[in-house]
Design a protein around this motif. Structure first.
Motif, PDB file in Angstrom:
ATOM      1  N   GLN A  57      -3.608  -4.691   2.979  1.00 41.43           N
ATOM      2  CA  GLN A  57      -4.334  -5.853   2.472  1.00 41.43           C
ATOM      3  C   GLN A  57      -3.461  -6.690   1.545  1.00 41.43           C
ATOM      4  N   LEU A  58      -2.690  -6.026   0.703  1.00 38.87           N
ATOM      5  CA  LEU A  58      -1.794  -6.751  -0.192  1.00 38.87           C
ATOM      6  C   LEU A  58      -0.674  -7.436   0.584  1.00 38.87           C
ATOM      7  N   MET A  59      -0.186  -6.766   1.629  1.00 40.27           N
ATOM      8  CA  MET A  59       0.830  -7.411   2.461  1.00 40.27           C
ATOM      9  C   MET A  59       0.269  -8.682   3.094  1.00 40.27           C
ATOM     10  N   GLU A  60      -0.937  -8.590   3.639  1.00 38.15           N
ATOM     11  CA  GLU A  60      -1.529  -9.762   4.273  1.00 38.15           C
ATOM     12  C   GLU A  60      -1.769 -10.874   3.254  1.00 38.15           C
ATOM     13  N   THR A  61      -2.141 -10.506   2.029  1.00 41.12           N
ATOM     14  CA  THR A  61      -2.291 -11.510   0.972  1.00 41.12           C
ATOM     15  C   THR A  61      -0.955 -12.179   0.676  1.00 41.12           C
ATOM     16  N   GLY A  62       0.099 -11.371   0.615  1.00 34.60           N
ATOM     17  CA  GLY A  62       1.428 -11.930   0.370  1.00 34.60           C
ATOM     18  C   GLY A  62       1.877 -12.863   1.475  1.00 34.60           C
ATOM     19  N   VAL A  63       1.624 -12.462   2.711  1.00 34.05           N
ATOM     20  CA  VAL A  63       1.988 -13.319   3.853  1.00 34.05           C
ATOM     21  C   VAL A  63       1.178 -14.619   3.812  1.00 34.05           C
ATOM     22  N   GLN A  64      -0.088 -14.514   3.413  1.00 32.56           N
ATOM     23  CA  GLN A  64      -0.914 -15.720   3.316  1.00 32.56           C
ATOM     24  C   GLN A  64      -0.303 -16.719   2.328  1.00 32.56           C
ATOM     25  N   TYR A  65       0.177 -16.229   1.179  1.00 29.84           N
ATOM     26  CA  TYR A  65       0.831 -17.125   0.220  1.00 29.84           C
ATOM     27  C   TYR A  65       2.180 -17.614   0.736  1.00 29.84           C
ATOM     28  N   LEU A  66       2.847 -16.778   1.532  1.00 26.45           N
ATOM     29  CA  LEU A  66       4.131 -17.172   2.108  1.00 26.45           C
ATOM     30  C   LEU A  66       3.968 -18.363   3.045  1.00 26.45           C
ATOM     31  N   ARG A  67       2.839 -18.433   3.738  1.00 26.99           N
ATOM     32  CA  ARG A  67       2.648 -19.503   4.737  1.00 26.99           C
ATOM     33  C   ARG A  67       2.830 -20.897   4.145  1.00 26.99           C
ATOM     34  N   GLU A  68       2.533 -21.046   2.865  1.00 23.76           N
ATOM     35  CA  GLU A  68       2.690 -22.354   2.210  1.00 23.76           C
ATOM     36  C   GLU A  68       4.157 -22.758   2.094  1.00 23.76           C
ATOM     37  N   HIS A  69       5.047 -21.781   2.189  1.00 26.37           N
ATOM     38  CA  HIS A  69       6.456 -22.037   1.884  1.00 26.37           C
ATOM     39  C   HIS A  69       7.370 -21.794   3.081  1.00 26.37           C
ATOM     40  N   LYS A  72       7.814  -4.716   1.366  1.00 24.79           N
ATOM     41  CA  LYS A  72       8.387  -3.908   0.279  1.00 24.79           C
ATOM     42  C   LYS A  72       7.585  -4.079  -1.012  1.00 24.79           C
ATOM     43  N   GLY A  73       7.157  -5.311  -1.263  1.00 26.70           N
ATOM     44  CA  GLY A  73       6.349  -5.575  -2.452  1.00 26.70           C
ATOM     45  C   GLY A  73       5.019  -4.839  -2.400  1.00 26.70           C
ATOM     46  N   ALA A  74       4.416  -4.803  -1.217  1.00 24.84           N
ATOM     47  CA  ALA A  74       3.151  -4.074  -1.066  1.00 24.84           C
ATOM     48  C   ALA A  74       3.344  -2.593  -1.345  1.00 24.84           C
ATOM     49  N   ASN A  75       4.498  -2.041  -0.949  1.00 21.72           N
ATOM     50  CA  ASN A  75       4.825  -0.645  -1.271  1.00 21.72           C
ATOM     51  C   ASN A  75       4.854  -0.416  -2.780  1.00 21.72           C
ATOM     52  N   LEU A  76       5.550  -1.303  -3.485  1.00 21.53           N
ATOM     53  CA  LEU A  76       5.697  -1.127  -4.925  1.00 21.53           C
ATOM     54  C   LEU A  76       4.355  -1.188  -5.640  1.00 21.53           C
ATOM     55  N   MET A  77       3.486  -2.074  -5.176  1.00 22.12           N
ATOM     56  CA  MET A  77       2.194  -2.246  -5.837  1.00 22.12           C
ATOM     57  C   MET A  77       1.238  -1.094  -5.576  1.00 22.12           C
ATOM     58  N   ASP A 122       2.355   2.186  -4.443  1.00 24.71           N
ATOM     59  CA  ASP A 122       3.025   3.486  -4.447  1.00 24.71           C
ATOM     60  C   ASP A 122       2.912   4.162  -3.076  1.00 24.71           C
ATOM     61  N   THR A 123       3.184   3.380  -2.042  1.00 25.49           N
ATOM     62  CA  THR A 123       3.142   3.876  -0.668  1.00 25.49           C
ATOM     63  C   THR A 123       4.510   3.693  -0.020  1.00 25.49           C
ATOM     64  N   GLU A 124       4.617   4.139   1.215  1.00 20.10           N
ATOM     65  CA  GLU A 124       5.817   3.914   2.023  1.00 20.10           C
ATOM     66  C   GLU A 124       5.418   3.226   3.318  1.00 20.10           C
ATOM     67  N   HIS A 125       6.419   2.674   4.012  1.00 16.67           N
ATOM     68  CA  HIS A 125       6.078   2.025   5.280  1.00 16.67           C
ATOM     69  C   HIS A 125       7.217   2.121   6.273  1.00 16.67           C
ATOM     70  N   GLU A 126       6.863   1.964   7.540  1.00 14.67           N
ATOM     71  CA  GLU A 126       7.821   1.882   8.646  1.00 14.67           C
ATOM     72  C   GLU A 126       7.664   0.540   9.332  1.00 14.67           C
ATOM     73  N   VAL A 127       8.778   0.005   9.830  1.00 10.91           N
ATOM     74  CA  VAL A 127       8.775  -1.259  10.562  1.00 10.91           C
ATOM     75  C   VAL A 127       9.101  -0.979  12.023  1.00 10.91           C
ATOM     76  N   ASP A 128       8.259  -1.473  12.911  1.00  6.73           N
ATOM     77  CA  ASP A 128       8.495  -1.320  14.355  1.00  6.73           C
ATOM     78  C   ASP A 128       8.594  -2.705  14.980  1.00  6.73           C
ATOM     79  N   LEU A 129       9.843  -3.179  15.145  1.00  3.95           N
ATOM     80  CA  LEU A 129      10.062  -4.447  15.839  1.00  3.95           C
ATOM     81  C   LEU A 129       9.871  -4.195  17.328  1.00  3.95           C
ATOM     82  N   ILE A 130       8.752  -4.641  17.858  1.00  5.27           N
ATOM     83  CA  ILE A 130       8.410  -4.354  19.246  1.00  5.27           C
ATOM     84  C   ILE A 130       9.245  -5.192  20.198  1.00  5.27           C
TER      85      ILE A 130
END
Length: 470
Positions: free
Chosen positions: A214-226, A277-282, A284-292
């Motif tokens: 959810q935090l990642m999606e919020t971050g991406v939403q703010y990114l869209r402006e830029h 990465k920011g969502a991880n820090l906020m 305290d989780t980890e993540h994997e990226v799968d470029l399909i």
């Protein structure tokens, strides 16, 4: 019209019932991307019977194949597709009525796309045999276009390296050259991992993977402006947990990142990676990226485009009958007001096209220099091999793609008649290139100049070593 061209048209007309039957069978199969076993086998069986040499399982995909006939230059490639879309199952009726609830359906007309190419290569082979015309024809069976996988992996694995030029088409609402570019794209999944706990009694022990999404999606939403106005970022949460009283230890979000040029996609992609990465820090989780997968923007070849358009004019528009026109009227009546006008406007086609339900003429090219607001893996072929494509009318004017109305139309006589025009156009174009090798040389020179200006192609999958099925 010369003897070879007449032989092509006569063969297709004489065998149109078999081609129509093939389109109906593939429409019925409606198989998901990378699972098109019956559809690919149907096309392979036709080609094998006609003397083509078959290679299956290309680029790690069981339903990818190439069928080859001939042994000399030039080598002309025809691209075919046959995958369906989820949730678009539909009967050939003028109201929404799925064959199978939530099932797959051909909402982009790929049941027609591959069959037309098969008809074209077989007809051209017959003409070349009769006239002792030298050259090689290749039909490329390309799975998973809807997920931008098939041709991107085939290009990565150099499946097209011995081909001089490639031609293809796509079912549409009008009869004309496809001269526009498309959007480059990345398809990527982010899977977050946290720690489960009881959401009420000891939430402090948990680390919510869903909150990270959810935090990642919020971050991406703010990114869209830029990011640049022409870029698009779409997303869907594919997994968010199981029950409210359990802190989710795993969650996943899937993004499509699109932009007019590959470099724009790469820049935005790097910023999206940082958001994760920011969502991880906020949290305290980890993540994997799968470029399909990823794809480039289209480079339409003008030399080959002119060859296709000249052939299309020789063939003429589809010969729709009274039954086709009645069904088209039923489908048009199902649209919300303004839908057709909006679709035509977005393609850049002349507005007066909406005055008729079925396009029954040949439209002069109108979209050169435009960027279609979608993506295709044909684009990656076009950066490596001179490539051009065209449309024929297989649905009523203004029909949106990926809708039940599109599925219904391409399963009817409307789609079949448009497919027949496409088969003839491709067949005539193969003969034209076989008879005039200088056109192949000019097409190659044009692509060389394009690449000199745009920079070299680097596969979006250069860091992906796995096969698409793993």
């Amino acid at each position: 019209m010369n003897k070879n061209e007449k032989l092509v048209l006569d063969w297709i007309d004489h065998n149109k019932s078999e081609l129509f039957n093939a389109t109906k069978l593939i429409w019925d199969y409606a198989e998901p991307p990378l699972q098109e076993e019956q559809s690919s086998k149907l096309l392979v069986d036709i080609l094998k019977k006609e003397g083509f040499k078959i290679e299956m399982g290309l680029a790690g995909m069981p339903t990818a194949f190439v069928a080859t006939w001939g042994s000399e230059k030039p080598v002309i490639g025809i691209l075919g597709e046959y995958d369906a879309l989820p949730g678009l199952s539909q009967k050939t009726v003028g109201k929404k009525e799925p064959v199978e609830e939530n099932g797959y359906g051909h909402g982009c007309g790929h049941n027609l796309l591959g069959v037309a190419g098969v008809g074209a290569v077989v007809a051209a082979k017959k003409a070349m045999e009769t006239s002792n015309l030298k050259g090689t024809i290749k039909f490329y069976g390309c799975p998973a276009e809807e997920t931008m996988i098939g041709k991107v992996f085939m290009v990565r694995d150099q499946v097209f390296k011995d081909t001089d030029v490639c031609l293809t088409w796509h079912p549409g609402a009008h009869n004309s050259l496809w001269g526009s570019s498309t959007l480059a794209m990345n398809s990527v999944k982010f899977t977050f991992y946290g720690k489960s706990s009881h959401a009420a009694t000891n939430p402090e022990s948990g680390r919510s993977a869903l909150k990270a999404v959810q935090l990642m999606e919020t971050g991406v939403q703010y990114l869209r402006e830029h990011i640049i106005d022409a870029a698009k970022i779409h997303s869907t949460i594919t997994h968010g947990g199981d029950e409210p009283n359990v802190v989710p230890e795993k969650a996943q979000i899937w993004y499509y990142i699109r932009a007019p040029y590959r470099k724009d996609v790469e820049e935005i992609y790097e910023r999206v990676l940082n958001v994760a990465k920011g969502a991880n820090l906020m949290t305290d989780t980890e993540h994997e990226v799968d470029l399909i997968t990823g794809c480039y923007h289209m480079l339409p070849n003008k030399v080959l485009g002119q060859v296709l358009f000249n052939s299309l004019k020789k063939v003429g528009p589809p010969a729709f009958d009274t039954k086709d026109k009645k069904f088209a009227e039923e489908l048009v009546d199902s649209f919300k007001p303004g839908t057709r006008e909006m679709v035509v406007r977005l393609t850049g086609a002349p507005g007066e096209l909406v005055d008729t339900n079925l396009h029954d003429s040949i439209l002069e090219p109108f979209d050169e220099g435009r960027i279609l607001q979608g993506s295709t893996d044909v684009a990656d072929v076009s950066w490596n091999i001179p490539t051009a494509q065209f449309n024929t009318a297989c649905v009523p004017t203004g029909t949106p793609v990926h809708t039940w109305q599109f599925t219904a139309s391409v399963g009817s006589g409307i789609g079949q008649k448009g497919m027949l025009v496409a088969a003839k156009t491709l067949g005539l174009s193969i003969i034209e290139l076989m008879q005039n090798h200088y056109l192949v040389d000019l097409a190659k020179e044009e692509l060389d100049k394009e690449i000199l200006n745009a920079g070299p192609y680097e596969s979006p999958l250069h860091n992906v070593t796995s096969s698409p099925i793993s």
